[in-house]
Design an enzyme around this catalytic site. Structure first.
Site, PDB file in Angstrom:
ATOM      1  N   ASN A   1     -15.048 -84.567 -37.059  1.00 25.62           N
ATOM      2  CA  ASN A   1     -14.534 -83.444 -36.276  1.00 25.62           C
ATOM      3  C   ASN A   1     -14.412 -82.181 -37.127  1.00 25.62           C
ATOM      4  O   ASN A   1     -14.751 -81.082 -36.683  1.00 25.62           O
ATOM      5  CB  ASN A   1     -13.171 -83.793 -35.667  1.00 25.62           C
TER       6      ASN A   1
ATOM      7  N   ASP B   1      -7.234 -79.109 -49.470  1.00 27.35           N
ATOM      8  CA  ASP B   1      -6.003 -79.882 -49.553  1.00 27.35           C
ATOM      9  C   ASP B   1      -4.919 -79.049 -48.889  1.00 27.35           C
ATOM     10  O   ASP B   1      -4.914 -77.807 -49.007  1.00 27.35           O
ATOM     11  CB  ASP B   1      -5.625 -80.209 -51.001  1.00 27.35           C
TER      12      ASP B   1
ATOM     13  N   HIS C   1      -3.173 -72.681 -40.682  1.00 30.23           N
ATOM     14  CA  HIS C   1      -3.433 -72.519 -42.103  1.00 30.23           C
ATOM     15  C   HIS C   1      -4.864 -72.926 -42.450  1.00 30.23           C
ATOM     16  O   HIS C   1      -5.575 -72.218 -43.147  1.00 30.23           O
ATOM     17  CB  HIS C   1      -2.444 -73.371 -42.887  1.00 30.23           C
TER      18      HIS C   1
END
Length: 197
Positions: free
Chosen positions: A12, A69, A177
């Site tokens: 995805n 990350d 974010h």
């Protein structure tokens, strides 16, 4: 067309970024480049972890690569869980366990401000580039919503009255974010391509 590996096997995520690149790069997964091992994430910062993964793929497989990350940073917990967000409640990396531990840690705390932060490191022709995305918000008192993953059910971004887990994927990606960091990466990559490429 230039190839670029996204250091993930999440189909995805790959499809989403591929759409954003509008066919200017061919995105590859770790599996596509023959990488089947779990990439290490043992640095003490988000930037360090994304760099560690991208650098490893570049050095071992010789392909242009980027890795991300993400961490949740909570004011009242002095920035925790931060870089340990995925394994906050233990090595089992359970979203439910992590959320329950977070809500327990937040009991009685009035300051519920928090932010999600994503760091992306790109290795392009041996050169390192980093991109960051941040969204500020607050931690709810209880779970709300059943979409998304991670801490989405307990995080409400500033200016909204829904958690990420109550939003559609498109609504979340527009303000998240990770979405912001990826848009910065995409803008950089497009700028590297000659006109008409």
């Amino acid at each position: 067309m230039k190839e670029l590996c996204f250091a993930t096997n999440n189909k995805n995520k790959i499809a989403e970024v591929s759409r954003m690149l509008e066919g200017k790069y061919k995105l590859l997964s770790l599996e596509d480049v023959g990488c089947y091992e779990e990439l290490a994430e043992d640095q003490d910062t988000l930037e360090g972890n994304s760099r560690q993964k991208a650098q490893y793929v570049w050095e071992q497989y010789g392909v242009n690569c980027f890795a991300d990350d993400t961490g949740l940073e909570v004011d009242a917990l002095c920035g925790e869980p931060g870089v340990y967000s995925a394994r906050y409640a233990g090595p089992q990396r359970s979203d439910a366990d992590n959320i329950n531990k977070l809500l327990q840690s937040m009991q009685g705390k009035e300051n519920r401000k928090a932010r999600f932060r994503t760091s992306i490191t790109l290795y392009l022709d041996g050169q390192e580039h980093q991109f960051e995305g941040i969204v500020n918000g607050h931690i709810t008192q209880e779970w709300k919503g059943d979409k998304g993953f991670g801490y989405d059910p307990v995080f409400v971004p500033n200016g909204y009255d829904q958690t990420f887990a109550q939003m559609t994927p498109d609504q979340k990606n527009a303000i998240s974010h990770r979405g912001e960091a990826i848009r910065r990466l995409v803008e950089f990559l497009k700028a590297q391509q000659p006109a008409g490429a």
